[in-house]
Design an enzyme around this catalytic site. Structure first.
Site, PDB file in Angstrom:
ATOM      1  N   ARG A  99       0.771  -1.248   0.079  1.00  0.00           N
ATOM      2  CA  ARG A  99       0.000  -0.131  -0.094  1.00  0.00           C
ATOM      3  C   ARG A  99       1.007   1.091   0.023  1.00  0.00           C
ATOM      4  NH1 ARG A  99      -3.234   0.653   4.904  1.00  0.00           N
ATOM      5  NH2 ARG A  99      -4.071   2.589   3.917  1.00  0.00           N
ATOM      6  N   HIS A 129       0.254   4.310  -2.512  1.00  0.00           N
ATOM      7  CA  HIS A 129       0.189   5.569  -1.908  1.00  0.00           C
ATOM      8  C   HIS A 129       0.911   6.566  -2.469  1.00  0.00           C
ATOM      9  CE1 HIS A 129      -3.054   4.838   1.575  1.00  0.00           C
ATOM     10  NE2 HIS A 129      -3.171   4.139   0.555  1.00  0.00           N
ATOM     11  N   ASN A 174      -3.011   8.172   5.050  1.00  0.00           N
ATOM     12  CA  ASN A 174      -1.524   7.544   5.365  1.00  0.00           C
ATOM     13  C   ASN A 174      -1.401   6.899   6.724  1.00  0.00           C
ATOM     14  OD1 ASN A 174      -1.027   7.375   2.643  1.00  0.00           O
ATOM     15  ND2 ASN A 174      -0.177   9.751   2.466  1.00  0.00           N
ATOM     16  N   HIS A 189      -6.132  -5.843  -2.197  1.00  0.00           N
ATOM     17  CA  HIS A 189      -6.869  -6.041  -1.103  1.00  0.00           C
ATOM     18  C   HIS A 189      -7.341  -7.250  -0.611  1.00  0.00           C
ATOM     19  CE1 HIS A 189      -9.088  -1.612  -1.685  1.00  0.00           C
ATOM     20  NE2 HIS A 189      -7.941  -1.765  -1.120  1.00  0.00           N
TER      21      HIS A 189
END
Length: 328
Positions: free
Chosen positions: A66, A70, A98, A196
Site C-alpha cells: 500500500r 500511496h 496514510n 485488497h
C-alpha cells in the site's frame, strides 16, 4: 451540454493526455538492472533485508504494498510518502489516509543496508518499489521485474493526498478518473484493487456502510446483508481502533479470494463494490471469481510495473536521499 461544460470536459481530457505523456516520457528513463555497475548487489541486499522482516511478520507485506501505491498516486513514484513533516510543512505521511501505513522501519533498515554497500547510489523510491514487489512475492504472490532508476522527490504536501489518492468511499466514476489521470486504465483499476486480498482496515474505513449510508441510519444496499450483520458484531458506530481483515480467512496470503468476495457483494469498501457497477470491471471480477484467478497473478505483475512508472523522476531530477525520511 453547455459550451462551458464542453470546454471543461475538453480541458480535463487534455490534462490527462499531458499527464500521461509526461508519465511515459520519464518512465523511458527506467531500466532493468539499472544498478548493475554502480551497486551490483543492491537488489539482493534489498531482498535479503526485506525477507528478515516478512519472514517474522508476514502481515507487513500489505502495508508495504500500500505504501508503494500511496506513493505513486501522489506526485508519482518519488518516495514523497516517506518524508517526515517539518516545522514549516505537513507532509503526505501525516495525512489521514496514510495514518494506517506501517513498515517505515523496514524501508529504513533496507536503506541503511544499501547505503553501507553503496553510499548515495540507490534511491528510496526504487527501494520502495522493490520492497513492495519482494514482500508480495514472499507471501506467495506474483513476482515481477522492476525497472529502476527513479530519483527521490524533495516535496511532500499533505493536501495533495486528498486530491489524488483514491478513497475507500470513491464511486466507479471517481476511481476511473483518478486512475486515468495516472495513465492507468479500467483494467488496471480492477487488477490493482485485487491488492485488497491482503491486509486489514480500521472500522472507520467502512462503518458508514453499516450504520448511516445515506444519512438516514441505513445500510449500504450494495453490500450482502448477512455480511453487514457480521461486520456490525466487530465494529460499533464510533469504533476507530478495531482492525478487520479485508479478505477474511486468507488476509495473510496473496490469492484470488478477493474477487470471489466482491462477486458475492462482500467487498469491504465502497470502492470494492464499485467494481460491480462498470461492465468492464464487473466482467474482470466475474472472470477471476469463476476461474480461481486464472490470469490474476500475471495481470497484477503487469499493472504493478505500469503503476511503478507513474510520474517518476529520472536523470538529473530530484536527488538520492541519504535518509528516506529527510531531504538531503
Amino acid at each position: 451540454m453547455g459550451i462551458r461544460q464542453k470546454l471543461l470536459s475538453f480541458l480535463f481530457s487534455q490534462l490527462i493526455l499531458v499527464l500521461m505523456v509526461s508519465n511515459h516520457s520519464n518512465a523511458m528513463g527506467l531500466k532493468l538492472g539499472y544498478y548493475h555497475k554502480t551497486c551490483p548487489n543492491a537488489e539482493s541486499i534489498i531482498s535479503k533485508t526485506t525477507y528478515r522482516f516478512i519472514s517474522r511478520a508476514p502481515t507487513l507485506a500489505a502495508p508495504l504494498l500500500r505504501m508503494h501505491f500511496h506513493d505513486c498516486f501522489v506526485r508519482g513514484c518519488d518516495g514523497s510518502v516517506l518524508l517526515n513533516s517539518t516545522k514549516t510543512n505537513i507532509s503526505e505521511k501525516d495525512a489521514n489516509p496514510n495514518q494506517s501505513l506501517r513498515g517505515y522501519h523496514v524501508i529504513d533498515a533496507v536503506k541503511s543496508a544499501v547505503e553501507e554497500a553503496c553510499p548515495g547510489v540507490v534511491s528510496c523510491a526504487d527501494i520502495l518499489a522493490l520492497v513492495a514487489r519482494d514482500s508480495v512475492s514472499m507471501i506467495h504472490g506474483p513476482y515481477w521485474k522492476v525497472p529502476l532508476g527513479r530519483r527521490d522527490g524533495r516535496v511532500s504536501i499533505l493536501n495533495e493526498v486528498f486530491a489524488q489518492l483514491p478513497a475507500p468511499f470513491a464511486n466507479i466514476t471517481q476511481l476511473k478518473q483518478m486512475f486515468a489521470a495516472k495513465g492507468l486504465n479500467t483494467k488496471d483499476l480492477a487488477v490493482l484493487s485485487g491488492g485488497h486480498t491482503i491486509g486489514t482496515s480500521h472500522c472507520l474505513g467502512f462503518t458508514n456502510r453499516l450504520y448511516n449510508f445515506s444519512g438516514k441510519g441505513d445500510t449500504d444496499p450494495s453490500m450482502d446483508p448477512n455480511y453487514i450483520v457480521k461486520l456490525k458484531q466487530k465494529c460499533k458506530p464510533k469504533d476507530t481502533t478495531t482492525l478487520v481483515e479485508m479478505d477474511p480467512g486468507s488476509f495473510k496470503t496473496f490469492d484470488d479470494a478477493y474477487y470471489t468476495l466482491v462477486a458475492k457483494r462482500r467487498g469491504l469498501f465502497q470502492s470494492d463494490s464499485a467494481l460491480l457497477v462498470d461492465p468492464e470491471t464487473k466482467a474482470y471480477v466475474i472472470l477471476q471469481a469463476s476461474t480461481h484467478g486464472s490470469t490474476f497473478a500475471k495481470d497484477f505483475a503487469e499493472s504493478m510495473v505500469k503503476m511503478g512508472q507513474v510520474g517518476v523522476l529520472t536523470g538529473n531530477q530530484g536527488e538520492i536521499r541519504k535518509h528516506c525520511a529527510l531531504v538531503n
